[in-house]
Design an enzyme around this catalytic site. Structure first.
Site, PDB file in Angstrom:
ATOM      1  N   PRO A   2     -14.859 -57.379  28.089  1.00 57.34           N
ATOM      2  CA  PRO A   2     -15.431 -58.384  28.996  1.00 57.34           C
ATOM      3  C   PRO A   2     -14.609 -59.664  28.993  1.00 57.34           C
ATOM      4  O   PRO A   2     -14.122 -60.105  27.950  1.00 57.34           O
ATOM      5  CB  PRO A   2     -16.827 -58.622  28.409  1.00 57.34           C
ATOM      6  N   GLU A   3     -14.428 -60.241  30.163  1.00 57.31           N
ATOM      7  CA  GLU A   3     -13.688 -61.483  30.298  1.00 57.31           C
ATOM      8  C   GLU A   3     -14.656 -62.584  30.698  1.00 57.31           C
ATOM      9  O   GLU A   3     -15.876 -62.409  30.642  1.00 57.31           O
ATOM     10  CB  GLU A   3     -12.553 -61.292  31.299  1.00 57.31           C
ATOM     11  N   LYS A  61     -14.381 -66.263  25.560  1.00 57.67           N
ATOM     12  CA  LYS A  61     -15.149 -65.026  25.591  1.00 57.67           C
ATOM     13  C   LYS A  61     -16.225 -64.982  24.502  1.00 57.67           C
ATOM     14  O   LYS A  61     -16.842 -63.940  24.288  1.00 57.67           O
ATOM     15  CB  LYS A  61     -14.197 -63.837  25.429  1.00 57.67           C
ATOM     16  N   HIS A 101     -27.003 -46.825  20.697  1.00 61.58           N
ATOM     17  CA  HIS A 101     -26.085 -47.600  19.867  1.00 61.58           C
ATOM     18  C   HIS A 101     -26.655 -48.983  19.541  1.00 61.58           C
ATOM     19  O   HIS A 101     -25.917 -49.969  19.467  1.00 61.58           O
ATOM     20  CB  HIS A 101     -24.734 -47.728  20.566  1.00 61.58           C
ATOM     21  N   ARG A 164       6.643 -73.582  27.074  1.00 58.70           N
ATOM     22  CA  ARG A 164       6.759 -72.317  26.355  1.00 58.70           C
ATOM     23  C   ARG A 164       7.833 -71.434  26.994  1.00 58.70           C
ATOM     24  O   ARG A 164       7.955 -71.361  28.209  1.00 58.70           O
ATOM     25  CB  ARG A 164       5.421 -71.586  26.359  1.00 58.70           C
ATOM     26  N   ARG A 274      -1.134 -51.989  27.111  1.00 57.86           N
ATOM     27  CA  ARG A 274      -2.110 -51.827  28.196  1.00 57.86           C
ATOM     28  C   ARG A 274      -1.334 -51.702  29.497  1.00 57.86           C
ATOM     29  O   ARG A 274      -0.153 -51.398  29.480  1.00 57.86           O
ATOM     30  CB  ARG A 274      -3.095 -53.002  28.208  1.00 57.86           C
TER      31      ARG A 274
END
Length: 291
Positions: A2-3, A61, A101, A164, A274
């Site tokens: 989840p974001e 999050k 669960h 960066r 990913r």
């Protein structure tokens, strides 16, 4: 995982259904659910019993609920939750059948709906942590403010990003730089800004950083309005309802489908164990740096 939109939807549900109610009992059905509470299960139960969550907040999050004591005074503690890959915080009627669960259960003195922590893969977790004056728990202080927050400083973010020497997608996923953005919304924001995720951050003009932030804010706001993105039954709000933003994704998970903007087939590339999705025409890969 989840974001920001999915976690914010849960936060709003907790604010509505849990804040202001006094905890009567706490059951921990699996020790991994409270492994982040280093003092152990008994301490976790004792820290919550008889206390009242006064609000529901989010940083990136993470969720955190400040706690008050029996007299309503701030306890200097907060219940902190991270949903991980499959965690759910559900508000259920007491006579509702237990989920397969189910990892933890909270009942309340009003004998109304109970709060359940359900986590199939047990990557999420709960803990009670210090929260001086009801503020942000120190363990969450390193997480950056997210771009939907009124206090987000665009100029400071732009300067930090351009200092960066990394790729722009890696920077978007860095929770110490910008909070709440994960793989799905990074890809969608980059598509909206017409940037490839491999673009070097130190070569981004300020105007392109602004475009990128606009893309991030737009996609997060639209996803939030749709209840988030649910690809399966794991990503739901506190009432078990799925979000519908998956129907509006432009590139994420859309490999070989036409780009909504130009019609070019969307491509998938490997990225940090990913996948990344982009349009090769709208988001051309940058040339390699000269050494």
């Amino acid at each position: 995982m989840p974001e920001l939109p999915e976690v914010e939807v849960v936060r709003r549900g907790l604010e509505r259904w849990v804040a202001g109610r006094t905890v009567a009992t706490v059951e921990v059905h699996h020790p991994r659910a409270v492994r982040r509470h280093l003092e152990g299960t008994d301490s976790f139960v004792a820290a919550l019993t008889g206390r009242t969550p006064t609000a529901a907040h989010r940083r990136g999050k993470y969720l955190w609920l400040p706690l008050a004591g029996p007299g309503g005074e701030p306890a200097g503690l907060a219940l902190v939750a991270h949903l991980g890959m499959s965690g759910q915080l559900l508000v259920e009627k007491p006579d509702e059948r237990d989920e397969t669960h189910l990892r933890a259960r909270f009942t309340f003195t009003d004998r109304g709906r109970e709060l359940r922590f359900v986590d199939q893969r047990t990557f999420g977790g709960l803990a009670v942590e210090d929260a001086p004056d009801g503020g942000l728990p120190p363990r969450l202080a390193h997480i950056a403010v997210d771009p939907l927050d009124a206090s987000f400083d665009e100029a400071a973010f732009s300067a930090a990003l351009r200092r960066r020497r990394t790729e722009v997608k890696r920077a978007l996923l860095d929770q110490t730089l910008i909070g709440g953005v994960g793989n799905i919304y990074a890809d969608e924001a980059l598509w909206r800004a017409r940037l490839h995720g491999a673009r070097p951050t130190d070569r981004l003009p300020r105007a392109r950083v602004h475009d990128l932030l606009e893309g991030v804010r737009d996609v997060l706001g639209e996803a939030l309005a749709q209840g988030g993105t649910s690809f399966d039954s794991l990503y739901v709000d506190v009432n078990g309802q799925s979000g519908y933003f998956s129907r509006h994704l432009a590139v994420y998970g859309q490999e070989d489908r036409p780009c909504p903007r130009c019609g070019t087939p969307v491509v998938r590339e490997s990225f940090m164990n990913r996948s990344s999705y982009s349009c090769p025409a709208c988001q051309p890969r940058p040339r390699a740096r000269r050494t």
